[in-house]
Write a protein that holds these residues in place. Structure first.
Motif, PDB file in Angstrom:
ATOM      1  N   CYS A   1      -4.717   2.625   1.294  1.00  0.00           N
ATOM      2  CA  CYS A   1      -4.743   3.104  -0.099  1.00  0.00           C
ATOM      3  C   CYS A   1      -6.095   2.780  -0.750  1.00  0.00           C
ATOM      4  O   CYS A   1      -6.649   3.597  -1.508  1.00  0.00           O
ATOM      5  CB  CYS A   1      -3.621   2.451  -0.895  1.00  0.00           C
TER       6      CYS A   1
ATOM      7  N   SER B   1      -8.593   5.198   0.499  1.00  0.00           N
ATOM      8  CA  SER B   1      -8.378   6.512  -0.128  1.00  0.00           C
ATOM      9  C   SER B   1      -8.911   6.533  -1.555  1.00  0.00           C
ATOM     10  O   SER B   1      -9.445   7.545  -2.018  1.00  0.00           O
ATOM     11  CB  SER B   1      -6.879   6.836  -0.109  1.00  0.00           C
TER      12      SER B   1
ATOM     13  N   ASN C   1     -11.498   9.347  -1.948  1.00  0.00           N
ATOM     14  CA  ASN C   1     -10.917  10.504  -2.653  1.00  0.00           C
ATOM     15  C   ASN C   1     -10.784  10.309  -4.164  1.00  0.00           C
ATOM     16  O   ASN C   1     -10.479  11.267  -4.881  1.00  0.00           O
ATOM     17  CB  ASN C   1      -9.529  10.841  -2.091  1.00  0.00           C
TER      18      ASN C   1
END
Length: 581
Positions: A36, A39, A43
């Protein structure tokens, strides 16, 4: 060994299963958190997507809560399983010791048994909890982190693989070297406990002979030996931490160096590098945990072997398949009996014993110290089994009786008088647990114990200290005789049990026996001729053999040993050993 210990998990199997399951849930949730984070970097931050950042943040919180719940439940289940195992092991050991014959108990020292039931069981408990929790967490972290690392970058993940192999080999060598010292530590613990037990038990003798300094030096020496063994073991184990730290820092440097190069050429993202660094710490910390567990298991293996020795020890004396449940009378027969305490011993303690004793007879046994008087009577109640020949009671071989039935019908007042902490009444009821106060009083009257009990302020409710230390030796003997009489046995054996009472009291006890239990076979081992000269017949023991068997008059006329002892004692020169041949 492991099978023996594992068999004691019993009702804690479910807790033992739920512990690793909870830990697996904890690890998976924990290992997803770095993904996570990666990410969020790739992102969220790089693409300036706040919605994605918030979503990943919420997911990380949920994963953290799941991990926390899994870890907490793992701790609770692990504690329950390990404490339960320790409880069952102690219970099994204590129960097994109760089934041991004297020959089994002779193999283990008292201090050794105490160490096994305390220190060794605690080691097993701690080790089992670590196995359930850490041995699940360590490999799971290692596997999950390695899998995630290889999915990100097989090239960089291979650095971890080399580090894991290197550390595994080193840690195995360290544990193997430390193990031999940990095995020796517990033997030294036995010596330490033995020193303490012997000193406390015999504290009156120590003080009487002013040997406190000598006992201190013994204890210091035993304590020093434990210290030295632990230092040697720990001086090897101490290499764990520096090796772990060295490997960790080298891995971080290599990942950072090669990872930065790969980011420059676009073979790796910044988020993936953050993931790899997080997994680097997870992998190496899991190895460090495993190394600690490995050391703890190494210690506990030595403890497990010692515990298994007790649990796997088979009692030498057990009930036959179809035991005889009734003793007809108190007749005793020794037929071609030979006996030795150790089967590997070359010489017998008892040699070629042939005796026939009628029910209700009063038999005296006389012999020098070490002539095997006690060994002879121990065979009647089957405290030991004969090596050759047979001993019969009531016309039946004692090996064919139910042990409880046999020992209830053969009451033995041992040479060493043992009383337990509790009231006089509690101690008397060891002979018969449901004995009434009147029955206890009658037994004490026969043993001449009522004389001093009734003078005590609390009478039969008087509290005895451990070992009966607050009553005299003669009073202890009389209480032990009364306890044995409560069984109302077919055979009563007094193993030098009136040595601490005066001759007048001794005579009263023998007279009470003759009047109150005429049908009971009475065997009296004594050093004083006056204690046995009025017996129906007397056995003369000499170096493990029957030297003579007959009445007082017959032995006085035809047995040199008895004649010498009688003349020396009636001349006032003392006991058997002083006036012997």
């Amino acid at each position: 060994m492991l099978k023996t210990i594992g068999a004691q998990i019993k009702e804690y199997k479910m807790a033992s299963i739920l512990t690793p399951v909870s830990i697996i849930v904890e690890v998976i949730a924990e290992m997803l958190i770095p993904r996570c984070m990666g990410s969020i970097i790739d992102n969220g931050i790089k693409k300036d997507d706040m919605t994605h950042i918030y979503m990943m943040g919420v997911l990380m919180v949920i994963l953290a809560l799941i991990s926390l719940a899994g870890g907490s439940l793992g701790g609770v289940f692990g504690a329950k399983a390990s404490a339960g195992l320790a409880k069952n092991v102690r219970k099994a050991m204590y129960g097994k010791v109760q089934t041991f014959s004297f020959s089994n108990i002779d193999k283990f020292s008292t201090a050794g048994i105490v160490t096994r039931m305390t220190t060794d069981v605690t080691n097993i408990q701690n080790s089992y909890q670590m196995i359930l929790r850490m041995c699940t967490r360590g490999p799971m972290v290692l596997i999950v982190a390695m899998v995630f690392s290889f999915t990100i970058s097989p090239k960089l993940a291979s650095i971890y693989l080399v580090a894991v192999i290197f550390l595994s080999v080193i840690l195995f060598i360290i544990a193997k070297l430390a193990m031999k010292y940990f095995e020796q530590v517990f033997k030294k613990y036995d010596e330490l406990n033995n020193s303490v037990q012997e000193n406390v038990t015999a504290i009156r003798v120590v003080k009487a002979y002013v040997r406190e300094d000598y006992e201190k030096s013994k204890f210091i020496k035993a304590s020093e030996n434990v210290y030295k063994m632990f230092v040697k073991a720990e001086s090897i184990v101490v290499f764990n931490m520096p090796l772990m730290q060295l490997t960790t820092y080298v891995c971080i440097l290599l990942i950072s160096f090669f990872g930065a190069k790969m980011i420059v050429v676009k073979d790796l993202s910044e988020g993936d590098l953050a993931n790899l660094l997080a997994y680097c710490m997870n992998i190496l910390v899991s190895l460090m945990i495993l190394s600690m567990v490995f050391v703890m298991i190494s210690i506990s293996l030595a403890s497990a072997e010692r515990i298994a020795e007790i649990l796997n020890e088979e009692p030498d004396i057990v009930n036959p398949e179809n035991p005889v449940m009734e003793v007809k009378d108190g007749s005793i027969e020794f037929k071609d009996v030979c006996f030795k305490y150790n089967k590997d011993a070359t010489d017998n303690v008892l040699e070629d014993i042939n005796l026939k004793i009628n029910s209700g007879e009063v038999i005296g046994i006389l012999g020098s110290t070490g002539s095997a008087k006690t060994s002879l009577v121990n065979l009647i109640s089957r405290l030991y089994d004969v090596t050759e020949g047979s001993v019969s009671l009531g016309g039946v071989d004692v090996r064919n009786y139910d042990l409880e039935v046999l020992r209830n019908e053969v009451s033995v007042v041992l040479q060493k008088n043992v009383l337990f902490k509790g009231t006089i009444l509690d101690n008397l009821r060891w002979g018969k647990k449901d004995a009434t106060l009147d029955e206890c009083k009658e037994a004490c009257k026969m043993a001449c114990a009522d004389e001093f009990i009734e003078k005590m302020e609390d009478g039969y409710e008087t509290l005895l200290e451990q070992g009966g230390s607050n009553v005299s030796g003669g009073q202890r003997q009389r209480l032990c005789i009364a306890r044995a009489l409560l069984k109302n046995p077919k055979v009563l054996i007094l193993d030098d049990s009136t040595s601490a009472v005066d001759t007048n009291t001794d005579e009263k006890i023998r007279k009470a026996f003759a009047e109150s239990i005429p049908g009971t076979t009475k065997i009296i081992i004594a050093q004083r001729v006056s204690s046995i000269m009025n017996c129906d017949r007397i056995i003369i023991m000499d170096e493990g053999k029957v030297n003579g068997f007959g009445t007082h008059d017959e032995l006085l006329a035809g047995n040199e040993i008895y004649k010498d002892v009688f003349e020396s004692q009636t001349a006032g020169s003392g006991d058997f050993d002083e006036g012997g041949r």
